[in-house]
Design an enzyme around this catalytic site. Structure first.
Site, mmCIF file in Angstrom:
data_model
loop_
_atom_site.group_PDB
_atom_site.id
_atom_site.type_symbol
_atom_site.label_atom_id
_atom_site.label_comp_id
_atom_site.label_asym_id
_atom_site.label_seq_id
_atom_site.Cartn_x
_atom_site.Cartn_y
_atom_site.Cartn_z
ATOM 1 N N HIS A 1 7.307 -2.946 49.368
ATOM 2 C CA HIS A 1 7.207 -2.889 47.954
ATOM 3 C C HIS A 1 8.284 -1.955 47.475
ATOM 4 O O HIS A 1 8.362 -0.593 47.836
ATOM 5 C CB HIS A 1 5.986 -2.641 47.570
ATOM 6 C CG HIS A 1 4.849 -3.736 47.649
ATOM 7 N ND1 HIS A 1 4.757 -4.462 46.683
ATOM 8 C CD2 HIS A 1 4.420 -4.111 48.812
ATOM 9 C CE1 HIS A 1 3.858 -5.518 47.072
ATOM 10 N NE2 HIS A 1 3.349 -5.011 48.399
ATOM 11 N N ASP B 1 8.542 -0.670 44.676
ATOM 12 C CA ASP B 1 7.951 0.380 43.604
ATOM 13 C C ASP B 1 6.697 1.034 44.674
ATOM 14 O O ASP B 1 5.777 1.819 43.954
ATOM 15 C CB ASP B 1 7.331 -0.522 42.442
ATOM 16 C CG ASP B 1 6.824 -1.821 42.600
ATOM 17 O OD1 ASP B 1 6.713 -2.198 43.589
ATOM 18 O OD2 ASP B 1 6.845 -2.666 41.603
ATOM 19 N N GLY C 1 -1.650 -7.873 43.499
ATOM 20 C CA GLY C 1 -2.527 -7.105 42.727
ATOM 21 C C GLY C 1 -4.024 -7.683 42.968
ATOM 22 O O GLY C 1 -4.460 -8.088 44.118
ATOM 23 N N HIS D 1 0.484 -12.697 48.292
ATOM 24 C CA HIS D 1 -0.439 -11.872 48.933
ATOM 25 C C HIS D 1 -1.979 -12.487 48.933
ATOM 26 O O HIS D 1 -2.349 -12.796 48.018
ATOM 27 C CB HIS D 1 -0.512 -10.476 48.064
ATOM 28 C CG HIS D 1 0.331 -9.599 48.234
ATOM 29 N ND1 HIS D 1 1.768 -9.727 47.803
ATOM 30 C CD2 HIS D 1 0.593 -8.442 48.605
ATOM 31 C CE1 HIS D 1 2.437 -8.816 47.952
ATOM 32 N NE2 HIS D 1 1.589 -7.848 48.623
ATOM 33 N N GLU E 1 -6.288 -10.514 52.065
ATOM 34 C CA GLU E 1 -6.540 -9.194 52.075
ATOM 35 C C GLU E 1 -7.620 -8.797 51.611
ATOM 36 O O GLU E 1 -8.793 -8.400 52.237
ATOM 37 C CB GLU E 1 -5.506 -8.487 51.514
ATOM 38 C CG GLU E 1 -5.071 -7.020 51.739
ATOM 39 C CD GLU E 1 -3.941 -6.149 50.802
ATOM 40 O OE1 GLU E 1 -3.869 -5.112 50.867
ATOM 41 O OE2 GLU E 1 -3.393 -7.092 50.059
ATOM 42 N N ASP F 1 3.950 -0.065 51.795
ATOM 43 C CA ASP F 1 4.263 0.743 50.559
ATOM 44 C C ASP F 1 4.588 2.182 51.323
ATOM 45 O O ASP F 1 3.861 3.202 51.296
ATOM 46 C CB ASP F 1 3.149 1.060 49.741
ATOM 47 C CG ASP F 1 2.810 -0.235 48.954
ATOM 48 O OD1 ASP F 1 3.580 -0.872 47.897
ATOM 49 O OD2 ASP F 1 1.728 -0.868 49.104
#
Length: 333
Positions: free
Chosen positions: A14, A16, A170, A197, A200, A279
């Site tokens: 990612h 961000d 998200g 995604h 998870e 991340d």
């Protein structure tokens, strides 16, 4: 544990979620944004995971300070450029950077399409400067609802030739994939690849849904596939890849510890699974750590780690010719 004769990839990374703490500090000062700490040492606990978080949502709050300092499109361009610099420092040959322009734009009401353009510019300049290959994957952040995702989709479509794939990330529990069928239909019409995604925070049914309803060619995380033997068979047979993120799954408390991570089982089952960071700036890890520390701790043999490295390129959203050229480039060094 890294085979230096093979391309090293990170296809679940990612942009961000990889904003340097030092950059957060500098941008905070530049734009007069009040940060929770005024030195690098005291800022790090606010922007990096120090102890495992209780769940995914708690983990994601660590990303917030990184985007709160994105007060201009120049700031967005800078962090995109630095993402490529970081990839080069880690020895990566190819990265797929996932990013949510709506999330990046939110704190300072930046134009979402402008954020997409700034990221494209920063990544392009970084690739020119550091010699890393990169592709961009647009994320729709479902946490912010269908309308926000629609806005992100329109921004990606305005730059469709610079976007390689569409992703959905998200809050998977509050906003199931079924809400976004039309978004993914448009993505396929644009000629993009699809990764989602799933598996998870939510169970194996979220992976089935991502494949059957959204057309996922790859699954981000996918750890809950371990709970469904028929799903694992299907993933292996159809060569639907799993973008594994070992340390991340521990830090979000999705998996109890590395020894319990299903990546080894996935590889033994013939599933095309790869090793990725997720991340890295927030996690305080890099791809080298994932290969040399996390993967052995997850029980992977040297040969399984090599297979995961091979899988990373096989799963990449590159043409057969691009993959061949990258293999030859690395082998020649």
């Amino acid at each position: 544990m890294i085979d230096t004769t093979l391309p090293l990839t990170d296809i679940h990374r990612h942009l961000d979620g990889n904003i340097r703490p030092q950059t957060i500090l500098e941008l905070g000062r530049q734009y007069n944004i009040l940060l929770p700490a005024q030195s690098l040492e005291t800022l790090i606990p606010h922007v990096q995971v120090i102890a495992n978080e209780p769940d995914l949502v708690s983990f994601l709050t660590k990303l917030d300070w990184g985007v709160k300092v994105l007060a201009s499109l120049d700031a967005c361009r800078r962090v995109a450029f630095e993402n490529i610099e970081d990839a080069a420092r880690n020895g990566l040959h190819y990265v797929e950077l996932h990013f949510s322009p709506g999330y990046m734009a939110m704190a300072h009401q930046l134009p979402v399409a402008g954020v997409v353009e700034a990221v494209i510019d920063g990544v392009r300049e970084g690739c020119r400067t550091f010699g890393v290959q990169a592709k961009l994957i647009g994320i729709m952040s479902r946490t912010f609802g269908e309308a926000a995702c629609q806005q992100e989709l329109e921004a990606f479509l305005a730059h469709r030739d610079q976007i390689t794939a569409l992703d959905l990330a998200g809050d998977k529990l509050g906003f199931p994939g079924s809400l976004f069928l039309s978004h993914f239909n448009r993505a396929r019409d644009a000629g993009w690849h699809i990764t989602v995604h799933a598996g998870e925070a939510a169970g194996p049914e979220s992976i089935w849904q991502a494949i059957r309803e959204l057309g996922a060619e790859r699954i981000g995380h996918g750890v809950k596939a371990i709970e469904d033997r028929a799903l694992m068979d299907f993933l292996a047979e159809q060569q639907i890849g799993i973008e594994s993120c070992l340390t991340s799954n521990i830090q979000t408390s999705t998996v109890a510890d590395l020894a319990a991570h299903p990546l080894k089982t996935f590889l033994e089952h013939g599933i095309r699974a790869s090793i990725n960071t997720d991340d890295p700036g927030v996690q305080g890890v890099d791809i080298i750590h994932e290969y040399t520390v996390a993967a052995p701790a997850a029980g992977l043999s040297r040969e399984q780690i090599r297979q995961a490295q091979i899988n990373g390129l096989e799963m990449a959203f590159l043409s057969a010719e691009e993959k061949r050229a990258l293999r030859e480039k690395v082998a020649a060094k």
